[in-house]
Design a protein around this motif. Structure first.
Motif, PDB file in Angstrom:
ATOM      1  N   ILE A   1       7.905  50.435  -4.443  1.00  0.00           N
ATOM      2  CA  ILE A   1       8.396  49.199  -5.058  1.00  0.00           C
ATOM      3  C   ILE A   1       7.307  48.141  -5.187  1.00  0.00           C
ATOM      4  CG2 ILE A   1      10.764  49.582  -4.288  1.00  0.00           C
ATOM      5  CD1 ILE A   1      10.266  47.538  -2.051  1.00  0.00           C
TER       6      ILE A   1
ATOM      7  N   GLN B   1      16.441  60.537  -8.336  1.00  0.00           N
ATOM      8  CA  GLN B   1      15.648  59.586  -7.564  1.00  0.00           C
ATOM      9  C   GLN B   1      14.885  58.629  -8.474  1.00  0.00           C
ATOM     10  OE1 GLN B   1      13.228  61.977  -4.962  1.00  0.00           O
ATOM     11  NE2 GLN B   1      14.881  62.291  -3.480  1.00  0.00           N
ATOM     12  N   ARG B   2      14.345  59.161  -9.568  1.00  0.00           N
ATOM     13  CA  ARG B   2      13.585  58.309 -10.486  1.00  0.00           C
ATOM     14  C   ARG B   2      14.477  57.229 -11.084  1.00  0.00           C
ATOM     15  NH1 ARG B   2      13.238  58.475 -15.800  1.00  0.00           N
ATOM     16  NH2 ARG B   2      14.116  60.591 -15.925  1.00  0.00           N
TER      17      ARG B   2
ATOM     18  N   ALA C   1      11.028  52.492   1.658  1.00  0.00           N
ATOM     19  CA  ALA C   1      10.381  51.635   0.670  1.00  0.00           C
ATOM     20  C   ALA C   1       8.902  51.549   1.023  1.00  0.00           C
ATOM     21  CB  ALA C   1      11.013  50.245   0.685  1.00  0.00           C
TER      22      ALA C   1
ATOM     23  N   ASP D   1      15.308  54.618  -8.497  1.00  0.00           N
ATOM     24  CA  ASP D   1      14.166  53.735  -8.228  1.00  0.00           C
ATOM     25  C   ASP D   1      13.954  52.747  -9.369  1.00  0.00           C
ATOM     26  OD1 ASP D   1      13.907  55.183  -5.946  1.00  0.00           O
ATOM     27  OD2 ASP D   1      12.050  56.221  -6.520  1.00  0.00           O
ATOM     28  N   GLU D   2      14.129  53.216 -10.601  1.00  0.00           N
ATOM     29  CA  GLU D   2      13.995  52.318 -11.742  1.00  0.00           C
ATOM     30  C   GLU D   2      15.041  51.209 -11.683  1.00  0.00           C
ATOM     31  OE1 GLU D   2      14.286  54.772 -15.163  1.00  0.00           O
ATOM     32  OE2 GLU D   2      12.228  55.540 -15.013  1.00  0.00           O
TER      33      GLU D   2
ATOM     34  N   TRP E   1       4.497  52.545 -11.471  1.00  0.00           N
ATOM     35  CA  TRP E   1       5.929  52.796 -11.424  1.00  0.00           C
ATOM     36  C   TRP E   1       6.287  54.226 -11.813  1.00  0.00           C
ATOM     37  CZ3 TRP E   1       6.731  49.286  -8.408  1.00  0.00           C
ATOM     38  CH2 TRP E   1       6.303  47.976  -8.602  1.00  0.00           C
TER      39      TRP E   1
ATOM     40  N   ARG F   1      10.037  55.378  -1.761  1.00  0.00           N
ATOM     41  CA  ARG F   1      10.538  54.566  -2.875  1.00  0.00           C
ATOM     42  C   ARG F   1       9.484  53.497  -3.147  1.00  0.00           C
ATOM     43  NH1 ARG F   1      16.915  53.381  -2.879  1.00  0.00           N
ATOM     44  NH2 ARG F   1      16.413  53.413  -5.116  1.00  0.00           N
TER      45      ARG F   1
ATOM     46  N   SER G   1       5.937  57.944  -8.662  1.00  0.00           N
ATOM     47  CA  SER G   1       6.832  58.610  -7.725  1.00  0.00           C
ATOM     48  C   SER G   1       7.199  60.015  -8.160  1.00  0.00           C
ATOM     49  CB  SER G   1       8.107  57.782  -7.524  1.00  0.00           C
ATOM     50  OG  SER G   1       8.780  57.620  -8.754  1.00  0.00           O
TER      51      SER G   1
ATOM     52  N   ASP H   1      19.323  60.283   0.322  1.00  0.00           N
ATOM     53  CA  ASP H   1      17.955  59.861   0.006  1.00  0.00           C
ATOM     54  C   ASP H   1      17.416  59.050   1.178  1.00  0.00           C
ATOM     55  OD1 ASP H   1      15.591  58.927  -1.012  1.00  0.00           O
ATOM     56  OD2 ASP H   1      16.443  58.064  -2.836  1.00  0.00           O
TER      57      ASP H   1
ATOM     58  N   ARG I   1      14.044  48.680  -8.976  1.00  0.00           N
ATOM     59  CA  ARG I   1      12.946  47.783  -9.360  1.00  0.00           C
ATOM     60  C   ARG I   1      13.413  46.738 -10.376  1.00  0.00           C
ATOM     61  NH1 ARG I   1       9.888  52.712  -8.755  1.00  0.00           N
ATOM     62  NH2 ARG I   1      10.166  53.229 -10.958  1.00  0.00           N
TER      63      ARG I   1
END
Length: 399
Positions: A120, A55-56, A89, A59-60, A32, A118, A35, A85, A63
């Motif tokens: 996942i 972005q981080r 995925a 993404d967090e 995780w 991204r 990225s 963005d 998830r």
């Protein structure tokens, strides 16, 4: 004792120029964070700390939402597009991020770096037999979300990379564009319909010098800006063999090294793509734009295929065990195993220098290296395969 030390040392094989002895974390435990790993922040718009942080965090949040009831993939795709963005995925493997398990394919040589997607999921997770029912259900939910998210993103008319990524699961399954000819390794040859090129890269792929000229004269486009995949407009023009577009971009001071975050040695730099295609005339055209010493650095010695590395290490351990007693009586030393490789990547000869007092051991090390290791051939500054030499250092631990 000395023999056991030697055998243990050989586990890491000390391959020159590698970090073969550096332990790696289990992939599932660090997936995780991948990225953003390895991204050097610079002035490139896509790699600024603010963009990477945004972005981080996104993404967090995604998830975490997938751990609960699950977000709406179409809504999430629209949110991403509005935020600019366009990352698909993807599932993470040891070497790259792959959107193919989620119904998308990208033509990028070497596959997608983690920050281009991204991430996942983890490739192969649903094959694990020891997962609980809840874990399997979560993985199924992630895969379903990923497929529907990518479908929505790719179908959005604002998606700018339809010439690079498309629906499907069959292209470059292992490493992006593996097995494709160099001129097919970046982007699809049948370009998506687009009445007016949206970016310099769009125009470059099409060889549309009129649009390139208008964009460059407007002053609103950075000729050396890289896209999400790390390619500049010049890199795309070369990948599509659009010589007029290459000429127009070079006249506009496009860099053979690519973006300000790149160097000539980066695989996706324009000059390296030209070398992979052995496009000699364009390499010569760019040669005058770089320092002679930088151009000379483009030459490559043979490279070992990594999948044979572990086989070689394990075989060295067995070889050390067979000669354990004799090696324990010798002085410790470092032996350079040099293998001559022809222009097809075939090993021709091997020598050990300075050599141990055990000729039979030296011969067996060379025989092992010749039989196990496989090579990419050396290439000169123009990308042409030539004979070369590959060197491995092997250290013997004696008295």
């Amino acid at each position: 004792m000395a023999g056991r030390t030697y055998a243990a040392w050989l586990v890491c094989a000390m391959l020159l120029g590698t970090a073969a002895c550096t332990p790696r974390e289990p992939e599932q435990e660090r997936i995780w964070d991948e990225s953003q790993t390895g991204v050097a922040a610079c002035d490139e718009p896509a790699l600024t700390p603010d963009v990477l942080k945004r972005q981080r965090l996104a993404d967090e949040a995604l998830r975490k939402a997938l751990l609960a009831a699950g977000p709406d993939p179409a809504v999430e795709a629209r949110k991403a597009v509005v935020a600019g963005d366009f990352r698909l995925a993807a599932a993470m493997t040891m070497d790259a991020a792959h959107p193919r398990l989620y119904g998308a394919q990208c033509r990028i040589a070497g596959g997608l770096d983690p920050w281009m997607a991204r991430v996942i999921g983890v490739e192969g997770e649903d094959a694990a037999d020891d997962r609980s029912g809840a874990e399997r259900a979560h993985q199924s939910r992630v895969a379903s979300f990923g497929r529907r998210y990518n479908q929505a993103l790719l179908a959005d008319p604002r998606y700018p990379y339809s010439d690079v990524c498309r629906p499907g699961e069959d292209a470059g399954k292992a490493s992006g564009a593996a097995g494709l000819a160099p001129e097919q390794a970046y982007g699809f040859p049948d370009l998506a319909s687009r009445p007016i090129p949206a970016t310099l890269a769009d125009a470059a792929r099409r060889g549309d010098t009129a649009s390139l000229g208008r964009m460059l004269r407007s002053g609103r486009h950075d000729v050396n800006a890289a896209d999400m995949f790390g390619l500049t407009a010049l890199a795309w023009a070369i990948a599509y063999r659009e010589s007029d577009a290459v000429e127009a971009l070079l006249r506009a001071k496009a860099s053979p090294a690519g973006s300000k975050c790149q160097s000539l040695l980066d695989a996706s730099s324009p000059i390296q793509i030209a070398r992979s295609m052995q496009w000699r005339s364009e390499i010569l055209r760019m040669r005058s734009m770089v320092a002679p010493e930088e151009f000379d650095e483009l030459a490559e010695q043979p490279q070992m295929f990594e999948k044979e590395e572990m086989t070689f290490r394990l075989a060295l351990i067995e070889l050390a065990k067979r000669h354990e007693e004799e090696l324990a009586r010798q002085e410790s030393s470092v032996q350079l195993v040099t293998i001559a490789v022809d222009d097809a990547g075939k090993a021709l000869s091997c020598k050990l220098e300075p050599g141990t007092p055990l000729p039979v051991f030296d011969r067996e090390v060379c025989t092992l290296a010749m039989n196990v290791l496989r090579f990419r051939p050396a290439r000169n500054t123009f990308g042409t395969a030539v004979p070369g030499e590959f060197t491995v250092a092997v250290r013997t631990m004696g008295k």
